[in-house]
Design a protein around this motif. Sequence first.
Motif, PDB file in Angstrom:
ATOM      1  N   SER A 183       0.827  -1.208   0.000  1.00  0.00           N
ATOM      2  CA  SER A 183       0.000   0.000   0.000  1.00  0.00           C
ATOM      3  C   SER A 183       0.863   1.260   0.000  1.00  0.00           C
ATOM      4  O   SER A 183       0.448   2.307  -0.508  1.00  0.00           O
ATOM      5  N   PHE A 184       2.067   1.140   0.543  1.00  0.00           N
ATOM      6  CA  PHE A 184       2.986   2.263   0.687  1.00  0.00           C
ATOM      7  C   PHE A 184       3.289   2.971  -0.638  1.00  0.00           C
ATOM      8  O   PHE A 184       3.656   4.152  -0.653  1.00  0.00           O
TER       9      PHE A 184
ATOM     10  N   GLY B 193       1.341   3.902  -3.032  1.00  0.00           N
ATOM     11  CA  GLY B 193       0.418   4.941  -3.474  1.00  0.00           C
ATOM     12  C   GLY B 193      -0.271   4.605  -4.778  1.00  0.00           C
ATOM     13  O   GLY B 193       0.061   3.611  -5.432  1.00  0.00           O
ATOM     14  N   VAL B 194      -1.229   5.436  -5.153  1.00  0.00           N
ATOM     15  CA  VAL B 194      -2.170   5.068  -6.215  1.00  0.00           C
ATOM     16  C   VAL B 194      -1.725   5.489  -7.621  1.00  0.00           C
ATOM     17  O   VAL B 194      -1.482   4.639  -8.485  1.00  0.00           O
TER      18      VAL B 194
ATOM     19  N   ALA C 266       2.723   5.737   9.206  1.00  0.00           N
ATOM     20  CA  ALA C 266       2.009   6.286   8.045  1.00  0.00           C
ATOM     21  C   ALA C 266       0.588   5.739   7.944  1.00  0.00           C
ATOM     22  O   ALA C 266      -0.070   5.905   6.914  1.00  0.00           O
TER      23      ALA C 266
ATOM     24  N   TYR D  64      -2.335   7.573   6.118  1.00  0.00           N
ATOM     25  CA  TYR D  64      -2.172   7.688   4.663  1.00  0.00           C
ATOM     26  C   TYR D  64      -2.390   6.340   3.991  1.00  0.00           C
ATOM     27  O   TYR D  64      -2.940   6.250   2.895  1.00  0.00           O
ATOM     28  N   ILE D  65      -1.933   5.278   4.657  1.00  0.00           N
ATOM     29  CA  ILE D  65      -2.113   3.935   4.122  1.00  0.00           C
ATOM     30  C   ILE D  65      -3.594   3.568   4.115  1.00  0.00           C
ATOM     31  O   ILE D  65      -4.110   2.999   3.144  1.00  0.00           O
TER      32      ILE D  65
ATOM     33  N   VAL E  18      -5.177   5.036   1.091  1.00  0.00           N
ATOM     34  CA  VAL E  18      -4.912   4.260  -0.130  1.00  0.00           C
ATOM     35  C   VAL E  18      -5.849   3.053  -0.194  1.00  0.00           C
ATOM     36  O   VAL E  18      -6.437   2.752  -1.231  1.00  0.00           O
TER      37      VAL E  18
ATOM     38  N   ASP F  99       1.458  10.027  -2.031  1.00  0.00           N
ATOM     39  CA  ASP F  99       0.348   9.550  -1.186  1.00  0.00           C
ATOM     40  C   ASP F  99       0.842   9.145   0.210  1.00  0.00           C
ATOM     41  O   ASP F  99       0.219   9.471   1.215  1.00  0.00           O
ATOM     42  N   VAL F 100       1.925   8.380   0.249  1.00  0.00           N
ATOM     43  CA  VAL F 100       2.429   7.881   1.527  1.00  0.00           C
ATOM     44  C   VAL F 100       3.935   8.154   1.654  1.00  0.00           C
ATOM     45  O   VAL F 100       4.389   8.775   2.614  1.00  0.00           O
ATOM     46  N   TYR F 101       4.680   7.679   0.659  1.00  0.00           N
ATOM     47  CA  TYR F 101       6.151   7.684   0.729  1.00  0.00           C
ATOM     48  C   TYR F 101       6.705   9.044   1.144  1.00  0.00           C
ATOM     49  O   TYR F 101       7.448   9.158   2.124  1.00  0.00           O
TER      50      TYR F 101
ATOM     51  N   ARG G 103       5.337  11.604   2.405  1.00  0.00           N
ATOM     52  CA  ARG G 103       4.854  12.157   3.673  1.00  0.00           C
ATOM     53  C   ARG G 103       5.657  11.589   4.847  1.00  0.00           C
ATOM     54  O   ARG G 103       5.570  12.098   5.957  1.00  0.00           O
TER      55      ARG G 103
END
Lengths: 222, 222
Positions: A87-88, A90-91, A127, A130-131, A134, B122-124, B126
């Motif tokens: 998931s880390f 991102g989209v 995180a 944020y995860i 996602v 999205d995550v990384y 941040r």
Amino acid sequence: MTLIVALDRVSPGEAEQLVADLCDVVEGFKVGLPFVLSAGVRLVEKLRGACPSRLWIADYKLADIGYIMRLVAEEAASWADAVIAHSFIGVDGGLGELAEHLAREGKKLILVVSMSHPGSRDVYDRATPYIAAVVERLRPWGLVAPATRPEMIALYRRKAPWAKILAPGVGAQGAEPGEALCAGADYEIIGRQVTGAPEPRAAALLARRRQEERLRLCRAQS
Amino acid sequence: MTLIVALDRVSPGEAEQLVADLCDVVEGFKVGLPFVLSAGVRLVEKLRGACPSRLWIADYKLADIGYIMRLVAEEAASWADAVIAHSFIGVDGGLGELAEHLAREGKKLILVVSMSHPGSRDVYDRATPYIAAVVERLRPWGLVAPATRPEMIALYRRKAPWAKILAPGVGAQGAEPGEALCAGADYEIIGRQVTGAPEPRAAALLARRRQEERLRLCRAQS
């Protein structure tokens, strides 16, 4: 069934024996990168052919740009029903492309949301908001959350009621069978404690019995 | 030299030709998971044998517990000088085990700290403070930061002056040759724009010329 067996450090011959022994007592098999790199994709196709009715998961822990993750997913298309990614990542340009590709192919996406080793607290678990965003955006079929940290399973159980939760870390990494199920997981993933046992089928059946006992206990308490 | 070529979606025959054509004009080769899974480890060993003096990087973007990452690194030991893993995995039971293993084997660890696709935000990105702490603790040989976001390269150039910075995202993903070098990277990684060119050697030499021109320009301006 609630048990998935991880094939990581086993020889091709051991793997064939394991699949024959375990096919009717597990929900599926999670095939890791070390095994695929050493044994080759053709052997994994053969294993799947010997037990086609179970869930076969490509556990490459994908964590790359969309273009590369799609290429890798294509390499697993001949045998895997589901693919694990982080998931880390991102989209946009990442998991979004992989999710669309898998949906077109009728395959399942499974996203790691937290991990079983202590280092998961260094970055990953900090995180979490944020995860979770996602996960909410992609709504994957499944999530991977560690059996060693039931609070993470419970958290994602609440956040993603639609998702199957798969929990690794049972056995060699320290979690007891059934612990993750009690916290809300759908499946527990067990590796060395079954694949390295003198009698893997007996070890799998024992793990299932211990899952059931633990589930009965925690349900009685709740 | 400042150019590293990524081998991802090429056939075995194309790869052999590419390595022969490019061996004396690039710093090294980054070999991705799609290529290794389709072509097999034996072929990668053969490629390395045809150009042994260059840097060979196993770009599996490792992101698993230490035990699994070590197993995968062992599968690449016969051909890779360096292994790429994700900083977000954290240290204890994760990258710490991999780093120790690679140090014992005389291999280089390269950590991804940010990625080239938009979803990296999205995550990384941040989690940058936590990722920088992992980098500081492990002090790996190299870092991967995206050519498409020079500000991330500049940031890690300041935070990790000892590290080599490798920048992917040049060419097909949009960054111009030399842009990342100007921001502080040591190497730029180019894939499809060289490997998919009608004349890969000419494309690599052109990319090198454009790197030099751009570097001259940005050095004159600074």
